[in-house]
Write a protein that holds these residues in place. Structure first.
Motif, PDB file in Angstrom:
ATOM      1  N   THR A  82       0.838  -1.202   0.000  1.00 32.36           N
ATOM      2  CA  THR A  82       0.000   0.000   0.000  1.00 32.36           C
ATOM      3  C   THR A  82       0.874   1.254   0.000  1.00 32.36           C
ATOM      4  OG1 THR A  82       0.019  -0.134   2.373  1.00 32.36           O
ATOM      5  CG2 THR A  82      -1.945  -1.003   1.268  1.00 32.36           C
ATOM      6  N   ASN A  83       1.344   1.629  -1.141  1.00 32.86           N
ATOM      7  CA  ASN A  83       2.040   2.898  -1.291  1.00 32.86           C
ATOM      8  C   ASN A  83       1.464   3.499  -2.554  1.00 32.86           C
ATOM      9  OD1 ASN A  83       3.836   4.912  -2.167  1.00 32.86           O
ATOM     10  ND2 ASN A  83       5.546   3.965  -1.068  1.00 32.86           N
ATOM     11  N   HIS A  84       0.869   4.703  -2.438  1.00 35.33           N
ATOM     12  CA  HIS A  84       0.161   5.229  -3.604  1.00 35.33           C
ATOM     13  C   HIS A  84       1.100   5.531  -4.763  1.00 35.33           C
ATOM     14  CE1 HIS A  84       1.371   8.960  -1.570  1.00 35.33           C
ATOM     15  NE2 HIS A  84       1.345   9.500  -2.774  1.00 35.33           N
ATOM     16  N   ASN A  85       2.402   5.552  -4.486  1.00 40.19           N
ATOM     17  CA  ASN A  85       3.353   5.760  -5.586  1.00 40.19           C
ATOM     18  C   ASN A  85       3.689   4.467  -6.332  1.00 40.19           C
ATOM     19  OD1 ASN A  85       3.730   8.564  -5.442  1.00 40.19           O
ATOM     20  ND2 ASN A  85       5.017   8.312  -3.642  1.00 40.19           N
ATOM     21  N   TYR A  86       3.344   3.331  -5.763  1.00 38.54           N
ATOM     22  CA  TYR A  86       3.583   2.075  -6.477  1.00 38.54           C
ATOM     23  C   TYR A  86       2.620   1.985  -7.666  1.00 38.54           C
ATOM     24  CZ  TYR A  86       6.080   0.126  -2.381  1.00 38.54           C
ATOM     25  OH  TYR A  86       6.947  -0.110  -1.363  1.00 38.54           O
ATOM     26  N   ALA A  87       3.031   1.211  -8.680  1.00 36.84           N
ATOM     27  CA  ALA A  87       2.149   0.984  -9.831  1.00 36.84           C
ATOM     28  C   ALA A  87       0.877   0.276  -9.365  1.00 36.84           C
ATOM     29  CB  ALA A  87       2.875   0.126 -10.860  1.00 36.84           C
ATOM     30  N   SER A  88      -0.246   0.583 -10.011  1.00 45.17           N
ATOM     31  CA  SER A  88      -1.510   0.007  -9.549  1.00 45.17           C
ATOM     32  C   SER A  88      -1.511  -1.523  -9.675  1.00 45.17           C
ATOM     33  CB  SER A  88      -2.689   0.600 -10.318  1.00 45.17           C
ATOM     34  OG  SER A  88      -2.485   0.411 -11.685  1.00 45.17           O
ATOM     35  N   ARG A  89      -0.789  -2.058 -10.675  1.00 43.60           N
ATOM     36  CA  ARG A  89      -0.795  -3.518 -10.835  1.00 43.60           C
ATOM     37  C   ARG A  89      -0.158  -4.223  -9.634  1.00 43.60           C
ATOM     38  NH1 ARG A  89       3.435  -1.737 -13.985  1.00 43.60           N
ATOM     39  NH2 ARG A  89       5.418  -2.526 -13.239  1.00 43.60           N
ATOM     40  N   VAL A  90       0.659  -3.488  -8.862  1.00 41.11           N
ATOM     41  CA  VAL A  90       1.354  -4.095  -7.730  1.00 41.11           C
ATOM     42  C   VAL A  90       0.504  -4.052  -6.457  1.00 41.11           C
ATOM     43  CG1 VAL A  90       3.458  -3.927  -6.308  1.00 41.11           C
ATOM     44  CG2 VAL A  90       3.547  -3.377  -8.737  1.00 41.11           C
ATOM     45  N   GLN A  91      -0.499  -3.169  -6.448  1.00 41.91           N
ATOM     46  CA  GLN A  91      -1.240  -2.936  -5.198  1.00 41.91           C
ATOM     47  C   GLN A  91      -1.945  -4.192  -4.686  1.00 41.91           C
ATOM     48  OE1 GLN A  91      -1.018   0.136  -3.759  1.00 41.91           O
ATOM     49  NE2 GLN A  91      -0.322   1.397  -5.446  1.00 41.91           N
ATOM     50  N   ASN A  92      -2.477  -5.008  -5.622  1.00 40.53           N
ATOM     51  CA  ASN A  92      -3.179  -6.219  -5.177  1.00 40.53           C
ATOM     52  C   ASN A  92      -2.366  -7.474  -5.438  1.00 40.53           C
ATOM     53  OD1 ASN A  92      -5.484  -4.811  -4.437  1.00 40.53           O
ATOM     54  ND2 ASN A  92      -6.144  -4.727  -6.589  1.00 40.53           N
ATOM     55  N   HIS A  93      -1.080  -7.310  -5.530  1.00 44.01           N
ATOM     56  CA  HIS A  93      -0.231  -8.439  -5.905  1.00 44.01           C
ATOM     57  C   HIS A  93      -0.315  -9.547  -4.855  1.00 44.01           C
ATOM     58  CE1 HIS A  93       3.328 -10.410  -7.602  1.00 44.01           C
ATOM     59  NE2 HIS A  93       3.014  -9.726  -8.685  1.00 44.01           N
TER      60      HIS A  93
END
Ligand code: PLP
Length: 406
Positions: free
Chosen positions: A2-13
């Motif tokens: 959960t870091n808003h700077n991470y790519a969205s594809r990584v958020q639910n990895h």
């Protein structure tokens, strides 16, 4: 994550699910049926140590230099010869690229074929490490259920016919032999038909077969690639399960045109695989008999498989069914539909019995099947299999008695 700077594809990895399962799996107080490791006592350790010593001593300084992204010619020739002999496809060195395990092979192929939103068909359930890769490419998934003889072709054909637009299926990922996670093998008739469908509907198939040579019963089936006359099947294999996973050596066998593109991507990813391990494998294949090594391992794994299946027959309540794979490392249990095996594991099984497995949710794209789980028999000590399964079965029996299905 959960870091808003991470790519969205990584958020639910799904990597955090896997990390947690690894923690549970490596807790010495737990009996783990979760891992997917080979049995470490079966590694040909002395032979590999010898091969590494020669790789360095005999090839200095070349062993320390950059080389071809595809891997050394001599190794590709040796791998191609094995491939032709065992996989029934007339490969030459030009059809082979060495990769860092099957995992990198799948990643390079996903990167070659998939733009975001492109159609990717997978088996439901499938190998959770492949899901982790595919998530990075944000494809449109077509999750095709598995039957006792492999992927449901009627549903696949329906999807191929119904989706002819921009999100049509471009790529199909399959584990045809002793599938991770179910242990199911695709029938010969389906293999043949899949190769035909790929040509008819203009898609490619990744045939991921790291367990193929670990067959404990029955006859070896022809590979999908052996039915392929149009270079539609891309074969991925690995030395992880038949030699040792830390080598990080796998390979892709495909047409030279595809391999040129893959080599470009590999060059971008890591320049090349480490020469030292590739040269050690070359030495090993030239001086040791890998087929004899595989033949020696088979009775050990066969015994573990049989011990687990016998214990499941003996102790499991009839509401819990299971597959009986003819090879590989895994089998698949299915409980009544109302039972969530992820919640059951964390709330009941670990606290009461200290047993872990891999719940089904992590092995489906949408996590919507909750009542199954993968059990591994390769890594667990043989003397723990029977008591572990008995305890698992007793915990199921108690739970199902106290929570009868509505
Ligand atoms: C089906 C499948 N494919 C690929 C891999 C990747 O293995 P490796 O990268 O060690 O070859 C695994 C490992 O468990 C697997 O089960």
């Amino acid at each position: 994550m959960t870091n808003h700077n991470y790519a969205s594809r990584v958020q639910n990895h799904n990597s955090s699910i896997i990390a947690d399962l690894l923690v549970q799996s490596s807790d010495p107080q737990n009996i783990s049926f979760a891992g997917g490791y080979p049995d470490a006592s079966l590694f040909p350790s002395a032979d590999l140590a010898d091969a590494f010593q020669h790789a360095v001593a005999d090839n200095t300084p070349a062993v320390f230099q950059y080389t071809d992204a595809k891997g050394p010619q001599e190794l590709r020739e040796l791998v191609a010869a094995r491939h032709a002999k065992h996989m029934g496809y007339p490969a030459t060195a030009d059809d082979i690229i060495m990769t860092q395990g099957g995992q990198q092979a799948i990643d390079l192929l996903a990167s070659l074929f998939l733009d975001a939103g492109d159609g990717l068909a997978i088996e439901g359930p499938t190998y959770l490490g492949a899901i982790s890769i595919f998530e990075n490419y944000a494809p449109k998934y077509y999750e095709i259920p598995i039957e006792t003889d492999g992927i449901n072709l009627a549903i696949l054909e329906q999807q191929l016919q119904a989706n002819r637009g921009a999100d049509r299926i471009k790529l199909l990922y399959l584990v045809p032999d002793f599938q991770n996670p179910t242990g199911i093998t695709i029938s010969v008739a389906k293999r043949q038909r899949l190769a035909e469908l790929a040509e008819t509907y203009d898609f490619y198939i990744i045939e991921d077969a790291p367990y193929r040579e670990l067959r404990y019963r029955g006859e070896h089936l022809p590979t999908l690639q052996s039915f392929d006359t149009h270079h539609r099947v891309i074969y991925v294999s690995s030395f992880s399960k038949i030699l040792a996973p830390s080598l990080r050596i796998g390979y892709i066998c495909a047409s030279p045109t595809i391999l040129t593109a893959v080599a470009g991507l590999k060059s971008a990813a890591d320049i090349q695989s480490p020469n030292m391990t590739l040269d050690a494998l070359t030495y090993y294949l030239n001086h040791y008999d890998i087929d004899a090594h595989i033949a020696n391992m088979i009775p050990y794994y066969a015994k573990k498989r049989q011990t687990m299946i016998d214990a499941l027959h003996k102790y499991m309540p009839s509401e819990v069914t299971f597959t009986e794979p003819e090879g590989g490392f895994f089998l698949w249990i299915t409980a009544p539909a109302s039972l969530d095996l992820n919640a059951f594991m964390y709330d009941v099984l670990i606290p009461k019995a200290r047993i872990v497995y891999i719940p089904s949710q992590a092995q489906y794209i949408h996590g919507d099947v909750a009542n199954s789980a993968r059990l591994n028999f390769s890594a667990v000590a043989i003397e723990k299999i029977e008591p572990g399964i008995r305890l698992l079965a007793e915990t199921f029996t108690n739970y199902l008695t106290n929570h009868p299905a509505e």
